[in-house]
Design a protein around this motif. Structure first.
Motif, PDB file in Angstrom:
ATOM      1  N   GLU A  77       0.828  -1.208   0.000  1.00 24.13           N
ATOM      2  CA  GLU A  77       0.000   0.000   0.000  1.00 24.13           C
ATOM      3  C   GLU A  77       0.860   1.255   0.000  1.00 24.13           C
ATOM      4  O   GLU A  77       0.438   2.310  -0.459  1.00 24.13           O
ATOM      5  CB  GLU A  77      -0.936   0.001   1.211  1.00 24.13           C
ATOM      6  CG  GLU A  77      -2.147  -0.898   1.056  1.00 24.13           C
ATOM      7  CD  GLU A  77      -3.074  -0.423  -0.054  1.00 24.13           C
ATOM      8  OE1 GLU A  77      -3.207   0.794  -0.254  1.00 24.13           O
ATOM      9  OE2 GLU A  77      -3.650  -1.280  -0.742  1.00 24.13           O
ATOM     10  N   LEU A 118      -6.379   7.842  -5.751  1.00 18.74           N
ATOM     11  CA  LEU A 118      -6.217   6.389  -5.708  1.00 18.74           C
ATOM     12  C   LEU A 118      -5.056   6.017  -4.795  1.00 18.74           C
ATOM     13  O   LEU A 118      -4.038   6.709  -4.762  1.00 18.74           O
ATOM     14  CB  LEU A 118      -5.925   5.832  -7.104  1.00 18.74           C
ATOM     15  CG  LEU A 118      -6.969   6.046  -8.204  1.00 18.74           C
ATOM     16  CD1 LEU A 118      -6.453   5.473  -9.519  1.00 18.74           C
ATOM     17  CD2 LEU A 118      -8.294   5.401  -7.833  1.00 18.74           C
ATOM     18  N   SER A 119      -5.206   4.912  -4.073  1.00 19.56           N
ATOM     19  CA  SER A 119      -4.079   4.363  -3.327  1.00 19.56           C
ATOM     20  C   SER A 119      -3.100   3.745  -4.319  1.00 19.56           C
ATOM     21  O   SER A 119      -3.399   3.588  -5.509  1.00 19.56           O
ATOM     22  CB  SER A 119      -4.554   3.294  -2.341  1.00 19.56           C
ATOM     23  OG  SER A 119      -4.951   2.119  -3.031  1.00 19.56           O
ATOM     24  N   ARG A 179      -2.107   0.671  -4.653  1.00 23.40           N
ATOM     25  CA  ARG A 179      -2.607  -0.588  -5.235  1.00 23.40           C
ATOM     26  C   ARG A 179      -3.769  -0.320  -6.185  1.00 23.40           C
ATOM     27  O   ARG A 179      -3.888  -0.976  -7.220  1.00 23.40           O
ATOM     28  CB  ARG A 179      -3.056  -1.540  -4.148  1.00 23.40           C
ATOM     29  CG  ARG A 179      -1.973  -2.225  -3.366  1.00 23.40           C
ATOM     30  CD  ARG A 179      -0.957  -2.906  -4.276  1.00 23.40           C
ATOM     31  NE  ARG A 179       0.262  -2.133  -4.373  1.00 23.40           N
ATOM     32  CZ  ARG A 179       1.297  -2.419  -5.140  1.00 23.40           C
ATOM     33  NH1 ARG A 179       1.260  -3.468  -5.928  1.00 23.40           N
ATOM     34  NH2 ARG A 179       2.359  -1.675  -5.142  1.00 23.40           N
ATOM     35  N   GLU A 180      -4.623   0.613  -5.853  1.00 18.54           N
ATOM     36  CA  GLU A 180      -5.718   0.958  -6.758  1.00 18.54           C
ATOM     37  C   GLU A 180      -5.169   1.476  -8.084  1.00 18.54           C
ATOM     38  O   GLU A 180      -5.658   1.111  -9.158  1.00 18.54           O
ATOM     39  CB  GLU A 180      -6.626   2.009  -6.117  1.00 18.54           C
ATOM     40  CG  GLU A 180      -7.476   1.487  -4.975  1.00 18.54           C
ATOM     41  CD  GLU A 180      -8.180   2.596  -4.216  1.00 18.54           C
ATOM     42  OE1 GLU A 180      -9.074   2.280  -3.430  1.00 18.54           O
ATOM     43  OE2 GLU A 180      -7.816   3.784  -4.396  1.00 18.54           O
ATOM     44  N   ALA A 202      -5.712  -0.246 -11.735  1.00 18.12           N
ATOM     45  CA  ALA A 202      -6.287   0.519 -12.831  1.00 18.12           C
ATOM     46  C   ALA A 202      -5.343   0.567 -14.025  1.00 18.12           C
ATOM     47  O   ALA A 202      -5.757   0.454 -15.189  1.00 18.12           O
ATOM     48  CB  ALA A 202      -6.613   1.940 -12.359  1.00 18.12           C
ATOM     49  N   TYR A 237     -10.542  -4.853  -4.470  1.00 19.22           N
ATOM     50  CA  TYR A 237      -9.993  -3.663  -5.120  1.00 19.22           C
ATOM     51  C   TYR A 237     -10.750  -3.310  -6.392  1.00 19.22           C
ATOM     52  O   TYR A 237     -10.825  -2.135  -6.768  1.00 19.22           O
ATOM     53  CB  TYR A 237      -8.487  -3.845  -5.378  1.00 19.22           C
ATOM     54  CG  TYR A 237      -7.671  -3.452  -4.175  1.00 19.22           C
ATOM     55  CD1 TYR A 237      -7.089  -2.189  -4.091  1.00 19.22           C
ATOM     56  CD2 TYR A 237      -7.517  -4.317  -3.094  1.00 19.22           C
ATOM     57  CE1 TYR A 237      -6.365  -1.814  -2.973  1.00 19.22           C
ATOM     58  CE2 TYR A 237      -6.799  -3.957  -1.970  1.00 19.22           C
ATOM     59  CZ  TYR A 237      -6.223  -2.697  -1.919  1.00 19.22           C
ATOM     60  OH  TYR A 237      -5.515  -2.324  -0.799  1.00 19.22           O
ATOM     61  N   TYR A 272     -13.448  -1.206  -5.181  1.00 19.82           N
ATOM     62  CA  TYR A 272     -12.964   0.147  -4.904  1.00 19.82           C
ATOM     63  C   TYR A 272     -12.918   0.970  -6.197  1.00 19.82           C
ATOM     64  O   TYR A 272     -13.335   2.142  -6.220  1.00 19.82           O
ATOM     65  CB  TYR A 272     -11.556   0.107  -4.301  1.00 19.82           C
ATOM     66  CG  TYR A 272     -11.456  -0.483  -2.913  1.00 19.82           C
ATOM     67  CD1 TYR A 272     -12.575  -0.632  -2.094  1.00 19.82           C
ATOM     68  CD2 TYR A 272     -10.218  -0.907  -2.404  1.00 19.82           C
ATOM     69  CE1 TYR A 272     -12.466  -1.163  -0.819  1.00 19.82           C
ATOM     70  CE2 TYR A 272     -10.108  -1.428  -1.135  1.00 19.82           C
ATOM     71  CZ  TYR A 272     -11.227  -1.566  -0.351  1.00 19.82           C
ATOM     72  OH  TYR A 272     -11.110  -2.098   0.913  1.00 19.82           O
ATOM     73  N   LEU A 273     -12.378   0.380  -7.264  1.00 21.92           N
ATOM     74  CA  LEU A 273     -12.264   1.116  -8.527  1.00 21.92           C
ATOM     75  C   LEU A 273     -13.638   1.408  -9.116  1.00 21.92           C
ATOM     76  O   LEU A 273     -13.862   2.495  -9.666  1.00 21.92           O
ATOM     77  CB  LEU A 273     -11.423   0.320  -9.530  1.00 21.92           C
ATOM     78  CG  LEU A 273      -9.926   0.207  -9.241  1.00 21.92           C
ATOM     79  CD1 LEU A 273      -9.230  -0.510 -10.391  1.00 21.92           C
ATOM     80  CD2 LEU A 273      -9.287   1.568  -9.005  1.00 21.92           C
ATOM     81  N   LYS A 332     -15.107   4.398  -7.598  1.00 28.34           N
ATOM     82  CA  LYS A 332     -14.465   5.661  -7.944  1.00 28.34           C
ATOM     83  C   LYS A 332     -14.608   6.019  -9.424  1.00 28.34           C
ATOM     84  O   LYS A 332     -14.684   7.200  -9.789  1.00 28.34           O
ATOM     85  CB  LYS A 332     -12.978   5.605  -7.560  1.00 28.34           C
ATOM     86  CG  LYS A 332     -12.775   5.529  -6.046  1.00 28.34           C
ATOM     87  CD  LYS A 332     -11.303   5.567  -5.659  1.00 28.34           C
ATOM     88  CE  LYS A 332     -11.155   5.583  -4.138  1.00 28.34           C
ATOM     89  NZ  LYS A 332      -9.742   5.712  -3.707  1.00 28.34           N
TER      90      LYS A 332
END
Length: 218
Positions: free
Chosen positions: A93, A151-152, A154-155, A159, A194, A197-198, A201
């Protein structure tokens, strides 16, 4: 010839890795202190960093945090005797590209070094776009239309993988290997988490679930 920065305070391991990389055709720089590692990483003279967690001075996690805070994108592989999931997640992370627990076999380390260097070379193009979705690899920022998306690490990496392979179905195993670089439990749901998460967003419609196969960026 790629120069590898080895930040390792255990002399035995540093010598072992240094000799192996030189024999494989790399040039190397070895440091044993976190502050020295950070200064060297900032120099722009290295293609990749092998970063031990337990360094003298500032530790490896802090070195990693400062490197990524300055938007330095060179690949970083963490080396550590800590095997807890929390430490692994903290490193990834924080922006590490990979994570090698000690003890490790040199041939595996060498394979990961070559993989991360190849990835870095393949991603010379700094901007990736699909429709109104854009990622900037230098600033590590994403945009949907005129809206900037936070975005983190990892995100962003996930992506980026989708944008590098638009319309291609990517399996969970492929995404684990390419984005996390670790041998996770095949039953792990980290990819699904994840992806959610994407979707939250970017919009749920952008990433399609292909039943029994994986995910695809539409």
């Amino acid at each position: 010839m790629s120069n590898i920065l080895i930040a390792e305070d255990e002399e035995r391991i540093a010598v072992f890795v240094d000799k192996g990389l030189r024999a494989a055709g790399f040039s190397t720089t070895v440091v044993a202190d976190g502050d020295d590692a950070l200064e060297r990483a900032r120099s722009g003279n290295h293609a990749l960093v092998l970063l031990d967690v337990g360094l003298g001075g500032i530790d490896g996690f802090e070195v990693l945090r400062r490197i990524r805070a300055e938007n330095l994108t060179l690949p970083i592989i963490m080396l550590t005797a800590r095997t807890g999931v929390e430490d692994t997640v903290a490193g990834l992370e924080g922006g590490a590209n990979d994570y090698m627990p000690k003890p490790f076999r040199f041939d595996e380390l060498l394979a990961r070094v070559r993989l991360r260097l190849r990835d870095a070379t393949a991603q010379v193009t700094t901007t990736l776009s699909r429709g109104d979705l854009t990622l900037d690899a230098l600033t590590r920022r994403a945009r949907v239309g005129d809206t900037q998306i936070d975005l983190s690490a990892r995100e962003f990496a996930l992506a980026e993988e989708f944008l590098l392979h638009p319309d291609q179905v990517l399996s969970r195993e492929q995404l684990l290997s390419r984005v996390w670089g670790l041998d996770f439990d095949p039953g792990s749901n980290v990819v699904d988490v994840y992806v959610r998460y994407l979707r939250a967003k970017f919009g749920a419609h952008r990433i399609e679930t292909v039943r029994g196969m994986g995910y695809r960026l539409r």
